[in-house]
Design a protein around this motif. Structure first.
Motif, mmCIF file in Angstrom:
data_model
loop_
_atom_site.group_PDB
_atom_site.id
_atom_site.type_symbol
_atom_site.label_atom_id
_atom_site.label_comp_id
_atom_site.label_asym_id
_atom_site.label_seq_id
_atom_site.Cartn_x
_atom_site.Cartn_y
_atom_site.Cartn_z
ATOM 1 N N ILE A 141 0.878 -1.165 0.000
ATOM 2 C CA ILE A 141 0.000 0.000 0.000
ATOM 3 C C ILE A 141 0.915 1.213 0.000
ATOM 4 O O ILE A 141 1.559 1.508 1.003
ATOM 5 C CB ILE A 141 -0.902 0.036 1.259
ATOM 6 N N ASN A 160 -7.188 7.197 4.008
ATOM 7 C CA ASN A 160 -8.150 6.138 4.301
ATOM 8 C C ASN A 160 -7.767 5.545 5.656
ATOM 9 O O ASN A 160 -6.761 4.855 5.771
ATOM 10 C CB ASN A 160 -8.097 5.069 3.202
ATOM 11 N N GLU A 205 -8.798 3.110 7.228
ATOM 12 C CA GLU A 205 -8.765 1.649 7.286
ATOM 13 C C GLU A 205 -7.416 1.092 6.836
ATOM 14 O O GLU A 205 -7.027 0.003 7.242
ATOM 15 C CB GLU A 205 -9.874 1.059 6.424
ATOM 16 N N HIS A 206 -6.690 1.852 5.969
ATOM 17 C CA HIS A 206 -5.427 1.351 5.433
ATOM 18 C C HIS A 206 -4.226 2.219 5.766
ATOM 19 O O HIS A 206 -3.098 1.825 5.492
ATOM 20 C CB HIS A 206 -5.515 1.206 3.908
ATOM 21 N N HIS A 207 -4.463 3.402 6.307
ATOM 22 C CA HIS A 207 -3.364 4.335 6.585
ATOM 23 C C HIS A 207 -3.369 4.725 8.059
ATOM 24 O O HIS A 207 -4.411 4.782 8.694
ATOM 25 C CB HIS A 207 -3.515 5.609 5.743
ATOM 26 N N GLY A 233 2.403 0.337 3.637
ATOM 27 C CA GLY A 233 1.564 -0.657 4.292
ATOM 28 C C GLY A 233 1.475 -1.889 3.418
ATOM 29 O O GLY A 233 1.888 -1.867 2.256
ATOM 30 N N MET A 264 -1.060 -5.534 2.473
ATOM 31 C CA MET A 264 -2.276 -6.328 2.621
ATOM 32 C C MET A 264 -1.980 -7.748 2.161
ATOM 33 O O MET A 264 -1.274 -7.957 1.177
ATOM 34 C CB MET A 264 -3.408 -5.731 1.790
ATOM 35 N N ARG A 323 -6.636 -8.588 3.360
ATOM 36 C CA ARG A 323 -6.693 -8.265 4.791
ATOM 37 C C ARG A 323 -5.480 -7.394 5.122
ATOM 38 O O ARG A 323 -4.362 -7.688 4.710
ATOM 39 C CB ARG A 323 -6.637 -9.531 5.629
ATOM 40 N N LEU A 324 -5.719 -6.328 5.882
ATOM 41 C CA LEU A 324 -4.636 -5.415 6.245
ATOM 42 C C LEU A 324 -3.628 -6.126 7.141
ATOM 43 O O LEU A 324 -3.973 -6.672 8.175
ATOM 44 C CB LEU A 324 -5.199 -4.184 6.961
ATOM 45 N N PRO A 342 -0.659 -1.102 8.386
ATOM 46 C CA PRO A 342 -1.109 0.145 7.755
ATOM 47 C C PRO A 342 0.081 0.964 7.257
ATOM 48 O O PRO A 342 1.179 0.875 7.806
ATOM 49 C CB PRO A 342 -1.845 0.878 8.881
#
Length: 189
Positions: A124, A132, A134-136, A159, A161, A165-166, A169
């Motif tokens: 990521i 975001n 959810e991801h950062h 990040g 995944m 799934r993360l 991050p």
């Protein structure tokens, strides 16, 4: 007396009892038996549904175990790829003394990245994208007039995944709108 208690008590023959029972008693008995049969059928259906749900959950658990078995191992490899990337960032591509080492690091990083992608481990790198949560992970905020507020200005650490799934991050700096100075009050008024 013990012999009297252990003797079998004769049960009435159902055919004989049917001859002496009235029609109303038979209808009531049939009704009771039909209700018991319906309850037993319902119970059997529920047990079959429960068994099917348990089977489905077990299959899902096995599928998740296969899908995310590499999670711990992948987490342990992420610092290695981070170190290779930092080494490339800090070394000069124009320095002839380390040109061969740098090329080796680039090839190793490419091979490593390709291997991670084959195992559904995706980086990521949100530079310039909207933030975001959810991801950062926002590490800091910085005023900027060049980009929209709440955009990623800088990525400290990529990040990752794993199969959607993360895993980790991305650590980022997020833009914010410049602070407007309050209008000055005209003292002569």
């Amino acid at each position: 007396m013990a012999d009297e208690q252990n003797q079998d008590i004769p049960l009435p023959d159902p055919v004989v009892g049917a001859e002496t029972a009235s029609g109303d008693e038979l209808d009531a008995r049939i009704q009771v038996l039909e209700e018991e049969l319906a309850l037993a059928q319902d119970k059997a259906l529920r047990m079959a549904a429960d068994l099917q749900n348990v089977r489905r959950r077990a299959e899902q658990d096995v599928e998740k175990a296969h899908k995310f078995a590499l999670e711990k191992f992948a987490n342990d490899l992420l610092p290695v790829i981070d170190s290779l990337e930092r080494g490339l960032e800090l070394s000069s591509p124009d320095d002839e003394a380390i040109k061969a080492v740098r090329e080796g690091m680039e090839l190793t990083l490419k091979l490593f990245s390709d291997t991670l992608k084959r195992h559904q481990l995706e980086a990521i790198d949100p530079h310039g994208a909207p933030f975001n949560a959810e991801h950062h992970q926002a590490m800091a905020m910085q005023e900027s007039t060049n980009v929209e507020p709440n955009s990623v200005l800088k990525v400290f650490q990529k990040g990752y995944m794993l199969n959607g799934r993360l895993l980790r991050p991305a650590m980022v700096v997020v833009s914010k709108a410049p602070v407007q100075a309050p209008p000055s009050i005209d003292e002569q008024a």
